[in-house]
Structures are given as structure tokens and as C-alpha cells.
Design a protein around this motif. Structure first.
Motif, mmCIF file in Angstrom:
data_model
loop_
_atom_site.group_PDB
_atom_site.id
_atom_site.type_symbol
_atom_site.label_atom_id
_atom_site.label_comp_id
_atom_site.label_asym_id
_atom_site.label_seq_id
_atom_site.Cartn_x
_atom_site.Cartn_y
_atom_site.Cartn_z
ATOM 1 N N HIS A 200 -85.259 42.845 -61.575
ATOM 2 C CA HIS A 200 -86.365 43.652 -62.114
ATOM 3 C C HIS A 200 -87.688 43.069 -61.651
ATOM 4 O O HIS A 200 -88.036 41.942 -61.998
ATOM 5 C CB HIS A 200 -86.287 43.666 -63.650
ATOM 6 N N VAL A 201 -88.413 43.850 -60.868
ATOM 7 C CA VAL A 201 -89.691 43.421 -60.302
ATOM 8 C C VAL A 201 -90.751 44.456 -60.633
ATOM 9 O O VAL A 201 -90.467 45.663 -60.683
ATOM 10 C CB VAL A 201 -89.574 43.256 -58.762
ATOM 11 N N ALA A 202 -91.977 44.010 -60.881
ATOM 12 C CA ALA A 202 -93.115 44.919 -61.034
ATOM 13 C C ALA A 202 -94.136 44.618 -59.943
ATOM 14 O O ALA A 202 -94.470 43.462 -59.699
ATOM 15 C CB ALA A 202 -93.765 44.768 -62.407
ATOM 16 N N ILE A 203 -94.588 45.662 -59.266
ATOM 17 C CA ILE A 203 -95.651 45.539 -58.273
ATOM 18 C C ILE A 203 -96.969 45.787 -58.994
ATOM 19 O O ILE A 203 -97.076 46.683 -59.827
ATOM 20 C CB ILE A 203 -95.484 46.569 -57.150
ATOM 21 N N PHE A 204 -97.982 44.986 -58.645
ATOM 22 C CA PHE A 204 -99.258 45.098 -59.351
ATOM 23 C C PHE A 204 -100.386 45.437 -58.380
ATOM 24 O O PHE A 204 -100.501 44.836 -57.313
ATOM 25 C CB PHE A 204 -99.601 43.793 -60.081
ATOM 26 N N ASP A 205 -101.234 46.393 -58.776
ATOM 27 C CA ASP A 205 -102.444 46.718 -58.025
ATOM 28 C C ASP A 205 -103.591 46.905 -59.001
ATOM 29 O O ASP A 205 -103.374 47.038 -60.219
ATOM 30 C CB ASP A 205 -102.241 47.983 -57.196
ATOM 31 N N ASP A 206 -104.817 46.903 -58.497
ATOM 32 C CA ASP A 206 -105.959 47.048 -59.381
ATOM 33 C C ASP A 206 -106.127 48.494 -59.844
ATOM 34 O O ASP A 206 -106.227 48.764 -61.038
ATOM 35 C CB ASP A 206 -107.245 46.517 -58.731
ATOM 36 N N VAL A 207 -106.160 49.441 -58.908
ATOM 37 C CA VAL A 207 -106.319 50.854 -59.247
ATOM 38 C C VAL A 207 -105.200 51.645 -58.602
ATOM 39 O O VAL A 207 -104.901 51.481 -57.418
ATOM 40 C CB VAL A 207 -107.688 51.401 -58.782
ATOM 41 N N MET A 208 -104.584 52.521 -59.372
ATOM 42 C CA MET A 208 -103.552 53.418 -58.879
ATOM 43 C C MET A 208 -104.181 54.794 -58.721
ATOM 44 O O MET A 208 -104.597 55.414 -59.702
ATOM 45 C CB MET A 208 -102.383 53.450 -59.867
ATOM 46 N N THR A 209 -104.267 55.265 -57.482
ATOM 47 C CA THR A 209 -104.903 56.560 -57.230
ATOM 48 C C THR A 209 -103.827 57.635 -57.129
ATOM 49 O O THR A 209 -103.509 58.290 -58.115
ATOM 50 C CB THR A 209 -105.760 56.493 -55.944
ATOM 51 N N THR A 210 -103.225 57.821 -55.972
ATOM 52 C CA THR A 210 -102.099 58.760 -55.868
ATOM 53 C C THR A 210 -100.765 58.063 -56.088
ATOM 54 O O THR A 210 -99.750 58.725 -56.293
ATOM 55 C CB THR A 210 -102.077 59.423 -54.479
ATOM 56 N N GLY A 211 -100.754 56.746 -56.018
ATOM 57 C CA GLY A 211 -99.513 55.989 -56.151
ATOM 58 C C GLY A 211 -98.805 55.763 -54.832
ATOM 59 O O GLY A 211 -97.704 55.188 -54.807
ATOM 60 N N SER A 212 -99.425 56.157 -53.716
ATOM 61 C CA SER A 212 -98.768 56.029 -52.416
ATOM 62 C C SER A 212 -98.525 54.576 -52.032
ATOM 63 O O SER A 212 -97.444 54.218 -51.544
ATOM 64 C CB SER A 212 -99.613 56.712 -51.334
ATOM 65 N N THR A 213 -99.524 53.717 -52.235
ATOM 66 C CA THR A 213 -99.368 52.302 -51.869
ATOM 67 C C THR A 213 -98.272 51.651 -52.694
ATOM 68 O O THR A 213 -97.379 50.985 -52.159
ATOM 69 C CB THR A 213 -100.692 51.557 -52.067
ATOM 70 N N LEU A 214 -98.338 51.835 -54.001
ATOM 71 C CA LEU A 214 -97.329 51.242 -54.869
ATOM 72 C C LEU A 214 -95.950 51.839 -54.596
ATOM 73 O O LEU A 214 -94.936 51.134 -54.638
ATOM 74 C CB LEU A 214 -97.730 51.455 -56.324
ATOM 75 N N VAL A 226 -83.657 45.146 -54.668
ATOM 76 C CA VAL A 226 -84.131 45.079 -56.051
ATOM 77 C C VAL A 226 -83.620 46.298 -56.817
ATOM 78 O O VAL A 226 -83.800 47.446 -56.374
ATOM 79 C CB VAL A 226 -85.677 45.017 -56.101
ATOM 80 N N ALA A 227 -83.012 46.071 -57.963
ATOM 81 C CA ALA A 227 -82.398 47.164 -58.727
ATOM 82 C C ALA A 227 -83.427 48.016 -59.448
ATOM 83 O O ALA A 227 -83.334 49.246 -59.458
ATOM 84 C CB ALA A 227 -81.394 46.592 -59.720
ATOM 85 N N ARG A 228 -84.417 47.371 -60.075
ATOM 86 C CA ARG A 228 -85.444 48.114 -60.813
ATOM 87 C C ARG A 228 -86.821 47.662 -60.354
ATOM 88 O O ARG A 228 -87.123 46.471 -60.358
ATOM 89 C CB ARG A 228 -85.309 47.908 -62.323
ATOM 90 N N VAL A 229 -87.638 48.631 -59.973
ATOM 91 C CA VAL A 229 -89.005 48.355 -59.552
ATOM 92 C C VAL A 229 -89.962 49.171 -60.414
ATOM 93 O O VAL A 229 -89.904 50.399 -60.432
ATOM 94 C CB VAL A 229 -89.234 48.692 -58.066
ATOM 95 N N ASP A 230 -90.819 48.488 -61.154
ATOM 96 C CA ASP A 230 -91.886 49.134 -61.912
ATOM 97 C C ASP A 230 -93.205 48.931 -61.188
ATOM 98 O O ASP A 230 -93.325 48.063 -60.318
ATOM 99 C CB ASP A 230 -91.988 48.543 -63.321
ATOM 100 N N VAL A 231 -94.184 49.720 -61.542
ATOM 101 C CA VAL A 231 -95.524 49.510 -60.998
ATOM 102 C C VAL A 231 -96.487 49.296 -62.163
ATOM 103 O O VAL A 231 -96.420 49.992 -63.177
ATOM 104 C CB VAL A 231 -95.993 50.679 -60.106
ATOM 105 N N TRP A 232 -97.339 48.307 -62.012
ATOM 106 C CA TRP A 232 -98.384 48.004 -62.984
ATOM 107 C C TRP A 232 -99.735 48.074 -62.279
ATOM 108 O O TRP A 232 -99.856 47.723 -61.103
ATOM 109 C CB TRP A 232 -98.210 46.599 -63.559
ATOM 110 N N ALA A 233 -100.733 48.521 -62.998
ATOM 111 C CA ALA A 233 -102.086 48.538 -62.461
ATOM 112 C C ALA A 233 -103.070 48.503 -63.617
ATOM 113 O O ALA A 233 -102.713 48.796 -64.775
ATOM 114 C CB ALA A 233 -102.330 49.773 -61.590
ATOM 115 N N LEU A 234 -104.295 48.161 -63.318
ATOM 116 C CA LEU A 234 -105.346 48.144 -64.336
ATOM 117 C C LEU A 234 -105.696 49.547 -64.778
ATOM 118 O O LEU A 234 -105.759 49.838 -65.983
ATOM 119 C CB LEU A 234 -106.590 47.438 -63.781
#
Length: 241
Positions: A200-214, A226-234
Motif C-alpha cells: 500500500h503506497v500513497a503518492i503525494f503532490d501539492d495540488v491535484m488539478t486533473t489528476g493526470s500526474t498522480l 504495488v497492490a494498492r495506490v492512493d493519491v494524497w494532495a494538499l
């Protein structure tokens, strides 16, 4: 996580005694040892009515937004506690483009506050979205990493800065639509060799716009096992009208 909240409160009180804080936005007295006043803090819009999958702000509660119903994201869930708008965007711009690390500290503290309230599912590892070496040299720091470090410490999550790499210097995403952003990011990221990544991994970015990068980062991590990937952002940008 309650004991960590107390540690941060003690730290804030000590800093306030040594150097009384002033709001970075309006210069009023800061609150809780931070350079942010109560009024400006209350103007931050909480992203509490949003898509359950991609955290897109919605006008009314719904399980999934139209985008996620049409095209399932490559990640499993998103935690993005704020809506990107005034006055949070002023601090973010100062932090990201103006070299104002004090603004970054304020944003990180606000992020930690929300994490202790929202209690998102904690990953085994937090991976900040990497910058290309060229852009990192120009900016001097990775804004995603500077926000991810404090929250990883506050929540007791490991952080990895050398497992995901930006191998291609992509053009700026600003002004591109979602499809163009996906094309721009094709083959931009890679996972370095080494020990297997946790389940289980979470990718982190400052701003999520369309979500393309994440989303591209999540796709690459899934390909690495990786079995589970979440995305976190400010903060999450609202849908374009």
C-alpha cells in the motif's frame, strides 16, 4: 495520532513565545504559533463534498463524479482535504514559485490538522511526486517533498524519495486539457530497482488539478507490483466550467 497532535501543539506554543507569529496573508496575529490568523484559516475551503474516488469537488454529495464513471482512475482512492482557491492559492503560489518556505510550513501544518481530523487510510509508504533534475535545480526544492516530510513524520509513515523518478523533463501542465496532460506525461516516470515496494503506497503532490500526474505515477507503481495506490494532495482544483 493524538500524542502527535500534542507534540505539535507544544512546539507551536514554544515558537509563539520566542517569536510571536504574524499571518502571512493579512499580517494579523497568528494562531497556535503559526503564521496564519483564524480569519484567513477559516477562509480555506474544506473539500468535504467530493468524489469518493478522485476527490473532485462537487456541488452535491455523490458516490462518484462523471469523470470516474466514464474512466476509472489508475489509483484506488484520493485524500485531498482542501479545495484549491482563495486564499490558500496565495500561500501555495508563494511557496511553489516564490521560494517562500514559511508559506510551505503553514500549509503543511494545515494539512496535518486535517489528517488528524479526517483520519485517511494510512499507507505503508508515502512517495512525493518527483521533479526532473533540471527543474529541481531551477527551483531549489521539490514542493511536494517539502509538504510530504512533515505529514509523514506526524503520522508515522515512511517516506521514499529515491524510488520514483521523473526520467523525462515534460513541458508545464498549466493550460493543457486532461487528454493533453496524459500525452505530455507518457513515459515520464520510472521506478528504480531495489527492494520490492510495500503493498500500500500513497503518492503525494501539492495540488491535484486533473489528476493526470498522480494517475501516471499510480500506473507506473502498479506496473512495479504495488497492490494498492492512493493519491494524497494538499488541494484539489475544481472542475473547469
Amino acid at each position: 495520532m493524538d500524542w502527535r497532535r500534542q507534540v505539535y501543539r507544544t512546539r507551536d506554543r514554544a515558537l509563539a513565545w520566542l517569536l510571536p507569529p504574524r499571518c502571512l496573508l493579512c499580517a494579523a496575529a497568528g494562531e497556535n504559533g503559526r503564521d496564519l490568523c483564524t480569519g484567513c484559516r477559516d477562509d480555506f475551503q474544506i473539500n468535504d463534498i467530493c468524489c469518493a474516488r478522485c476527490a473532485l469537488p462537487l456541488d452535491q454529495p455523490a458516490l462518484l463524479c462523471g469523470r470516474c464513471l466514464k474512466r476509472e482512475p489508475s489509483y484506488d482512492a484520493a485524500w485531498v482535504p482542501f479545495v484549491y482557491g482563495h486564499p490558500l492559492n496565495l500561500l501555495e503560489t508563494r511557496f511553489k514559485f516564490g521560494g517562500d518556505l514559511a508559506a510551505g510550513h503553514v500549509l503543511a501544518d494545515c494539512l496535518i490538522d486535517r489528517a488528524l481530523i479526517d483520519r485517511p487510510a494510512l499507507p505503508d509508504l508515502l512517495i512525493p511526486v518527483p521533479l526532473h533534475t533540471k527543474r529541481l535545480r531551477l527551483r531549489g526544492y521539490n514542493q511536494a517533498l517539502e509538504l510530504a516530510r512533515p505529514i509523514s513524520q506526524a503520522l508515522g509513515i515512511g517516506i521514499a524519495i529515491d524510488r520514483l523518478h521523473r526520467q523525462r523533463d515534460t513541458t508545464a501542465q498549466t493550460g493543457l486539457d486532461a487528454a493533453a496532460r496524459r500525452r505530455n506525461l507518457a513515459r515520464a516516470f520510472s521506478v528504480s530497482d531495489g527492494e520490492p515496494l510495500p503493498a500500500h503506497v500513497a503518492i503525494f503532490d501539492d495540488v491535484m488539478t486533473t489528476g493526470s500526474t498522480l494517475g501516471e505515477c499510480a500506473r507506473v507503481l502498479r506496473s512495479a507490483g504495488v497492490a494498492r495506490v492512493d493519491v494524497w494532495a494538499l488541494a484539489r482544483a475544481p472542475a473547469r466550467s
